[in-house]
Design a protein around this motif. Sequence first.
Motif, PDB file in Angstrom:
ATOM      1  N   TYR A  74     -12.615  27.779  36.629  1.00  0.00           N
ATOM      2  CA  TYR A  74     -13.438  27.505  37.880  1.00  0.00           C
ATOM      3  C   TYR A  74     -14.349  25.879  37.497  1.00  0.00           C
ATOM      4  N   GLN A  75     -14.683  25.025  38.150  1.00  0.00           N
ATOM      5  CA  GLN A  75     -15.439  24.124  37.956  1.00  0.00           C
ATOM      6  C   GLN A  75     -16.309  24.124  39.190  1.00  0.00           C
ATOM      7  N   PRO A  76     -17.721  24.212  39.060  1.00  0.00           N
ATOM      8  CA  PRO A  76     -18.319  23.953  40.365  1.00  0.00           C
ATOM      9  C   PRO A  76     -18.540  22.637  40.935  1.00  0.00           C
ATOM     10  N   ARG A  77     -18.278  22.412  42.354  1.00  0.00           N
ATOM     11  CA  ARG A  77     -18.402  21.277  43.056  1.00  0.00           C
ATOM     12  C   ARG A  77     -19.767  20.938  43.354  1.00  0.00           C
ATOM     13  N   ALA A 120     -20.380  25.905  48.522  1.00  0.00           N
ATOM     14  CA  ALA A 120     -19.532  27.376  48.749  1.00  0.00           C
ATOM     15  C   ALA A 120     -20.174  28.450  48.092  1.00  0.00           C
ATOM     16  N   MET A 121     -20.579  28.173  46.816  1.00  0.00           N
ATOM     17  CA  MET A 121     -20.715  29.005  45.956  1.00  0.00           C
ATOM     18  C   MET A 121     -22.445  29.729  46.232  1.00  0.00           C
ATOM     19  N   VAL A 122     -23.323  28.880  46.848  1.00  0.00           N
ATOM     20  CA  VAL A 122     -24.452  29.089  47.340  1.00  0.00           C
ATOM     21  C   VAL A 122     -24.502  30.059  48.358  1.00  0.00           C
ATOM     22  N   ALA A 123     -23.464  29.581  49.328  1.00  0.00           N
ATOM     23  CA  ALA A 123     -23.199  30.503  50.347  1.00  0.00           C
ATOM     24  C   ALA A 123     -22.595  31.687  50.202  1.00  0.00           C
ATOM     25  N   ALA A 124     -21.960  31.956  49.167  1.00  0.00           N
ATOM     26  CA  ALA A 124     -21.449  33.021  48.762  1.00  0.00           C
ATOM     27  C   ALA A 124     -22.443  33.984  48.020  1.00  0.00           C
ATOM     28  N   VAL A 125     -23.481  33.296  47.416  1.00  0.00           N
ATOM     29  CA  VAL A 125     -24.672  34.147  46.974  1.00  0.00           C
ATOM     30  C   VAL A 125     -25.484  34.616  48.103  1.00  0.00           C
ATOM     31  N   ALA A 197     -25.781  30.856  39.413  1.00  0.00           N
ATOM     32  CA  ALA A 197     -26.894  30.225  38.811  1.00  0.00           C
ATOM     33  C   ALA A 197     -26.646  29.584  37.800  1.00  0.00           C
ATOM     34  N   GLN A 198     -26.264  30.148  36.782  1.00  0.00           N
ATOM     35  CA  GLN A 198     -26.132  29.325  35.430  1.00  0.00           C
ATOM     36  C   GLN A 198     -24.920  28.352  35.276  1.00  0.00           C
ATOM     37  N   MET A 199     -23.954  28.336  36.435  1.00  0.00           N
ATOM     38  CA  MET A 199     -23.378  27.129  36.320  1.00  0.00           C
ATOM     39  C   MET A 199     -24.026  25.804  37.188  1.00  0.00           C
ATOM     40  N   HIS A 200     -25.162  26.041  37.399  1.00  0.00           N
ATOM     41  CA  HIS A 200     -25.829  24.792  37.901  1.00  0.00           C
ATOM     42  C   HIS A 200     -26.883  24.409  36.943  1.00  0.00           C
ATOM     43  N   ASP A 201     -26.572  23.169  36.523  1.00  0.00           N
ATOM     44  CA  ASP A 201     -27.372  22.794  35.238  1.00  0.00           C
ATOM     45  C   ASP A 201     -27.881  21.234  35.343  1.00  0.00           C
TER      46      ASP A 201
END
Length: 228
Positions: A74-77, A120-125, A197-201
């Motif tokens: 998985y690579q965050p977009r 997509a991931m923030v929406a999932a959070v 959260a950790q994936m966002h840097d």
Amino acid sequence: MSHIDFSTILAISIHDTKNALGMVLNSLDGLLDPATGACRCDASHIARLQYEARRVNDNLVQLLTLYRADKGLYQPRIGPCPVYEILEDYYLANKPMMDHHGIRCDIDCAEDLYWPLDRAMVAAVLENVITNTVRYTRDCIRIAAENTEGWLLLDVEDNGPGFPTAMLGRRAVAKDTPLDPTAGRTGLGLYFCSLIAQMHDSGDRHGYIELSNDGSLGGGRFRLALPG
């Protein structure tokens, strides 16, 4: 992703999904008159079905994301996204469920606020956090977001009893969130949120989540903090 036995994550996901599906089946049984077999379309049953179906979906999204992250797939977009639009889209999609439960939801966010994030991931959070918040709030939820000193602070607050003391504090890495398959609160949702959260840097800054009981509504506050 912290090194954790994926079988533990799988066991927790199966446990949570089983419970949610059990509630779905109970609600479906309640829609049928046991004597005649006729369908009794009751708004409370429909709302319960919607809520539990979302829980099942949340669990499956979490499981797939955690598996892909564990395998390095998985690579965050991450790209600039309109934060207010994300919050509004979530609210509008869930308004019928909130209305049925008598819950008011307020959005506090500048309409021109953009932030680099995986939408997509923030929406999932959001889905994960607010689906749980609906269970504990009395009648109000506040979703707020602002730019504070180069950080996006996205808060979900309620006017319920607040979080247990053991859950309070900041989780900067996923391993700060212990998983317990035998507990009522297994911790998988928070583990998932802390991983996202950790994936966002940005440089040497990484996102984190934080739980507190000092929200503006007097109950709990979940915070997702993402660096710009």
